[in-house]
Scaffold this motif. Structure first.
Motif, PDB file in Angstrom:
ATOM      1  N   HIS A 286       0.825  -1.204   0.000  1.00 56.36           N
ATOM      2  CA  HIS A 286       0.000   0.000   0.000  1.00 56.36           C
ATOM      3  C   HIS A 286       0.863   1.260   0.000  1.00 56.36           C
ATOM      4  CE1 HIS A 286      -4.187  -1.554   1.439  1.00 56.36           C
ATOM      5  NE2 HIS A 286      -4.093  -1.496   0.131  1.00 56.36           N
ATOM      6  N   GLN A 287       1.952   1.247   0.783  1.00 61.08           N
ATOM      7  CA  GLN A 287       2.837   2.412   0.788  1.00 61.08           C
ATOM      8  C   GLN A 287       3.506   2.584  -0.577  1.00 61.08           C
ATOM      9  OE1 GLN A 287       3.179   4.724   3.594  1.00 61.08           O
ATOM     10  NE2 GLN A 287       1.265   3.563   3.730  1.00 61.08           N
ATOM     11  N   GLY A 288       3.896   1.477  -1.186  1.00 62.76           N
ATOM     12  CA  GLY A 288       4.481   1.573  -2.519  1.00 62.76           C
ATOM     13  C   GLY A 288       3.504   2.129  -3.541  1.00 62.76           C
ATOM     14  N   LEU A 289       2.268   1.616  -3.540  1.00 60.15           N
ATOM     15  CA  LEU A 289       1.249   2.132  -4.452  1.00 60.15           C
ATOM     16  C   LEU A 289       1.030   3.621  -4.224  1.00 60.15           C
ATOM     17  CD1 LEU A 289      -1.491  -0.676  -4.229  1.00 60.15           C
ATOM     18  CD2 LEU A 289       0.250  -0.394  -6.006  1.00 60.15           C
ATOM     19  N   ALA A 290       0.966   4.008  -2.947  1.00 59.26           N
ATOM     20  CA  ALA A 290       0.646   5.394  -2.611  1.00 59.26           C
ATOM     21  C   ALA A 290       1.734   6.356  -3.067  1.00 59.26           C
ATOM     22  CB  ALA A 290       0.420   5.522  -1.106  1.00 59.26           C
TER      23      ALA A 290
ATOM     24  N   ALA B 150      -1.606   7.146   2.023  1.00 54.71           N
ATOM     25  CA  ALA B 150      -0.415   7.934   2.350  1.00 54.71           C
ATOM     26  C   ALA B 150      -0.565   8.719   3.641  1.00 54.71           C
ATOM     27  CB  ALA B 150      -0.100   8.892   1.200  1.00 54.71           C
ATOM     28  N   GLN B 151      -1.763   8.782   4.193  1.00 58.88           N
ATOM     29  CA  GLN B 151      -1.960   9.492   5.453  1.00 58.88           C
ATOM     30  C   GLN B 151      -1.082   8.880   6.543  1.00 58.88           C
ATOM     31  OE1 GLN B 151      -6.349   9.128   5.606  1.00 58.88           O
ATOM     32  NE2 GLN B 151      -6.379  11.290   6.117  1.00 58.88           N
TER      33      GLN B 151
ATOM     34  N   ASP C 113      -0.358  14.436   7.722  1.00 58.80           N
ATOM     35  CA  ASP C 113       0.536  13.662   8.578  1.00 58.80           C
ATOM     36  C   ASP C 113       0.674  14.371   9.921  1.00 58.80           C
ATOM     37  OD1 ASP C 113       3.168  12.649   9.718  1.00 58.80           O
ATOM     38  OD2 ASP C 113       3.052  11.443   7.894  1.00 58.80           O
ATOM     39  N   PRO C 114       0.634  13.634  11.036  1.00 57.57           N
ATOM     40  CA  PRO C 114       0.765  14.292  12.341  1.00 57.57           C
ATOM     41  C   PRO C 114       2.116  14.970  12.541  1.00 57.57           C
ATOM     42  CG  PRO C 114       0.845  11.899  12.565  1.00 57.57           C
ATOM     43  CD  PRO C 114       0.400  12.189  11.166  1.00 57.57           C
ATOM     44  N   LEU C 115       3.131  14.549  11.772  1.00 54.92           N
ATOM     45  CA  LEU C 115       4.454  15.170  11.884  1.00 54.92           C
ATOM     46  C   LEU C 115       4.728  16.141  10.738  1.00 54.92           C
ATOM     47  CD1 LEU C 115       6.742  12.203  13.049  1.00 54.92           C
ATOM     48  CD2 LEU C 115       5.608  13.954  14.423  1.00 54.92           C
ATOM     49  N   ALA C 116       3.673  16.596  10.087  1.00 59.54           N
ATOM     50  CA  ALA C 116       3.862  17.466   8.921  1.00 59.54           C
ATOM     51  C   ALA C 116       4.657  18.719   9.262  1.00 59.54           C
ATOM     52  CB  ALA C 116       2.501  17.843   8.331  1.00 59.54           C
ATOM     53  N   GLU C 117       4.405  19.305  10.428  1.00 59.89           N
ATOM     54  CA  GLU C 117       5.106  20.535  10.792  1.00 59.89           C
ATOM     55  C   GLU C 117       6.604  20.310  10.943  1.00 59.89           C
ATOM     56  OE1 GLU C 117       3.359  22.372  14.184  1.00 59.89           O
ATOM     57  OE2 GLU C 117       1.459  22.797  13.183  1.00 59.89           O
ATOM     58  N   GLU C 118       7.004  19.073  11.240  1.00 56.19           N
ATOM     59  CA  GLU C 118       8.427  18.753  11.360  1.00 56.19           C
ATOM     60  C   GLU C 118       9.008  18.267  10.039  1.00 56.19           C
ATOM     61  OE1 GLU C 118       8.990  16.021  14.616  1.00 56.19           O
ATOM     62  OE2 GLU C 118       7.395  16.969  15.771  1.00 56.19           O
ATOM     63  N   LEU C 119       8.234  17.495   9.285  1.00 57.77           N
ATOM     64  CA  LEU C 119       8.761  16.883   8.070  1.00 57.77           C
ATOM     65  C   LEU C 119       8.777  17.826   6.873  1.00 57.77           C
ATOM     66  CD1 LEU C 119       7.174  13.324   8.279  1.00 57.77           C
ATOM     67  CD2 LEU C 119       9.565  13.955   8.658  1.00 57.77           C
ATOM     68  N   LEU C 120       7.787  18.702   6.749  1.00 57.12           N
ATOM     69  CA  LEU C 120       7.727  19.567   5.573  1.00 57.12           C
ATOM     70  C   LEU C 120       8.913  20.528   5.487  1.00 57.12           C
ATOM     71  CD1 LEU C 120       3.912  20.272   5.168  1.00 57.12           C
ATOM     72  CD2 LEU C 120       5.333  18.530   4.087  1.00 57.12           C
ATOM     73  N   PRO C 121       9.378  21.120   6.593  1.00 55.94           N
ATOM     74  CA  PRO C 121      10.602  21.930   6.493  1.00 55.94           C
ATOM     75  C   PRO C 121      11.824  21.107   6.078  1.00 55.94           C
ATOM     76  CG  PRO C 121       9.385  22.491   8.483  1.00 55.94           C
ATOM     77  CD  PRO C 121       8.742  21.265   7.919  1.00 55.94           C
ATOM     78  N   LEU C 122      11.867  19.853   6.513  1.00 57.15           N
ATOM     79  CA  LEU C 122      12.980  18.987   6.105  1.00 57.15           C
ATOM     80  C   LEU C 122      12.881  18.663   4.620  1.00 57.15           C
ATOM     81  CD1 LEU C 122      13.120  16.511   9.137  1.00 57.15           C
ATOM     82  CD2 LEU C 122      14.577  18.509   8.694  1.00 57.15           C
ATOM     83  N   ALA C 123      11.648  18.469   4.124  1.00 50.39           N
ATOM     84  CA  ALA C 123      11.466  18.241   2.690  1.00 50.39           C
ATOM     85  C   ALA C 123      11.876  19.479   1.891  1.00 50.39           C
ATOM     86  CB  ALA C 123      10.014  17.870   2.399  1.00 50.39           C
TER      87      ALA C 123
END
Length: 523
Positions: free
Chosen positions: A331-335, A403-404, A456-466
């Motif tokens: 499922h993660q691969g498809l997403a 992907a959520q 994503d619950p960690l979006a505030e942390e992950l999006l700046p890293l992205a």
């Protein structure tokens, strides 16, 4: 006529045979006496998945014991009563759960389950095993009283993979989280699932009532052990002696649950209204496939689930690893590949030759090598079944849903495989490429220039890293230790990830999928 027609018959002919707007009056409603039901199971986190899985098995069992249910392929009916003492009372912990409370209360806690088969066949049934629902913030004491009753013998959970407040890398309970701190300082006024469980167990111990069994139904490796860690750790924050008693006296069986259950849409509600003239505020749609494997450890008793196809086993680990590392990883691969290519639905991605070939390659080369022998399961047949399930257009499961919460799902479904292969010296290239596809998608734009919505619950942390990754810091995304641990410092993984991220930017997702599916070099 009611006993002679299946749910699919009613779907095709119901308007000609029976007009109804009431679930209670529906010919598909259960025949057992719901007024005689007693709460034996308190379930925290009633959503679509619980209502398509655990509640369905209980409904089927009660129908069989009442003499009205299907028997094909199931165990013979055994003597021992109606099983109505195993009624489910749902509990919601969040203000948003008021919607579920209102929907169920408005229709006597009945709801319609619609099994969607490939080719358009619909097979509906009205489920009655949930007979009550409590919104905990409305009356916490009423929920605690219910959980403290001797008749409550199981507390089950579907609170999502990220709901256990356990660090994915260390496996430790986050004692610093606001909910845990509140429930430790105000144990009689809990707000979290574990706060309620701990306080109810404290009361049962004080009253001399045997403890209930705690059963996690979430997609977690060793979900019973994770639930034990959360409950015991929460108790230790306020009462170490109680924590020791819980650890020694309470059973936390692990289980593996499997049924694809997409979010209910307004179109589903309208289709049910048009197809059967039934008004249902919140029906559930799902695939026809279902599987439940449970570790048989219920000191306070349990329903005879084996009569309706549940596999009761001594060790659930082989089954859960199979599901998490094959189905959930797929499922993660498809997403993540599908979203880069601008796709919306899982069946689109699964039917795409390049994505499907890549997923099979990942399963065969990297995931299957990390699995234990699975009693009674042919893994080749299991993988083939996965693709039959994934390509079911009727389910219309979205890649957005898959992907959520990827920051919680990827460590559990994919990174464990990567780590095991790193330890064993096995291949990691395809796993690193899946992480790269996820990381690139987190930058927020697909290959058509359209937005990729991140939830994503960690979006505030992950999006700046992205964003830092996009700006040229190639390992910024995988530097998040809460998700990746020390993988960013593992030279082999770091190199493979950077190479795949660079190749994705240079060649695009489709060309990279094709190259990887034919790739034989171990990396």
């Amino acid at each position: 006529m009611k006993a002679e027609l299946t749910g699919s018959d009613w779907w095709q002919h119901g308007k000609d045979l029976f007009l109804t707007t009431s679930l209670t009056e529906s010919p598909l409603a259960p025949d057992y006496d719901r007024s005689a039901m007693i709460t034996g199971i308190v379930h925290i986190g009633v959503g679509g998945f619980h209502r398509a899985h655990e509640a369905v098995y209980l409904d089927r069992l009660m129908r069989r014991r009442a003499g009205a249910g299907p028997r094909d392929g199931a165990e013979p009916i055994k003597p021992g009563g109606s099983c109505l003492e195993w009624g489910i009372c749902g509990v919601g912990l969040l203000p948003g759960d008021a919607r579920m409370r209102d929907a169920l209360e408005s229709q006597g806690h009945l709801y319609t389950l619609i099994r969607k088969h490939p080719g358009g066949l619909r097979d509906p049934v009205v489920i009655g095993s949930i007979h009550d629902y409590r919104l905990a913030p409305d009356d916490p004491e009423a929920v605690l009283a219910l959980m403290s009753r001797p008749t409550t013998r199981i507390v089950s959970l579907t609170i999502t993979e990220g709901g256990y407040n356990v660090d994915d890398v260390t496996g430790e309970f986050r004692t610093f989280s606001p909910g845990a701190v509140h429930d430790a300082t105000h144990p009689g006024e809990p707000t979290t699932a574990f706060g309620y469980i701990v306080e109810a167990l404290r009361r049962r111990r004080a009253d001399g009532t045997p403890p209930f069994t705690v059963m996690s139904c979430d997609n977690l490796p060793g979900n019973g052990k994770v639930a034990r860690t959360a409950v015991v750790s929460q108790a230790a924050m306020s009462d170490p002696e109680l924590a020791d008693w819980i650890d020694g006296s309470v059973a936390f069986p692990s289980c593996m649950v499997d049924r694809i259950t997409p979010q209910t849409t307004l179109a589903d509600i309208d289709e049910l209204r048009r197809g059967l003239d039934i008004e249902d505020a919140w029906p559930v749609v799902c695939e026809p496939f279902t599987q439940w494997v449970i570790e048989d450890d219920f000191p306070a008793g349990r329903p005879p689930w084996e009569e309706v196809g549940v596999q009761m086993v001594d060790d659930v680990v082989p089954y859960e690893l199979m599901k998490l590392r094959l189905l959930n990883a797929s499922h993660q691969g498809l997403a993540h590949w599908g979203r880069l290519l601008g796709m919306e639905y899982a069946h689109e991605a699964a039917a795409d030759a390049d994505i499907a070939t890549w997923v099979r390659a990942y399963l065969e080369r990297e995931a299957r090598a990390t699995l234990r022998s699975v009693p009674g399961i042919d893994l080749d047949e299991y993988v083939d079944t996965l693709f039959w399930r994934f390509t079911n257009e009727a389910i219309a499961d979205t890649l957005f849903r898959l992907a959520q919460d990827a920051s919680s799902r990827m460590p559990k479904f994919v990174l464990g495989t990567v780590r095991d292969n790193l330890t064993a010296g096995g291949p990691i290239r395809l796993g690193a490429a899946m992480v790269a596809a996820w990381a690139l998608g987190e930058e927020g734009v697909d290959e058509n220039g359209e937005e990729i919505v991140i939830d994503d619950p960690l979006a505030e942390e992950l999006l700046p890293l992205a964003a830092a990754q996009k700006a040229g810091h190639e390992t910024a995304f995988i530097s998040h230790e809460g998700v990746f641990g020390d993988l960013a410092t593992d030279e082999r993984f770091r190199r493979a990830f950077v190479e795949e991220l660079d190749a994705l930017r240079r060649d695009g997702a489709r060309e990279r999928l094709q190259a990887l599916a034919g790739h034989t070099r171990v990396a």
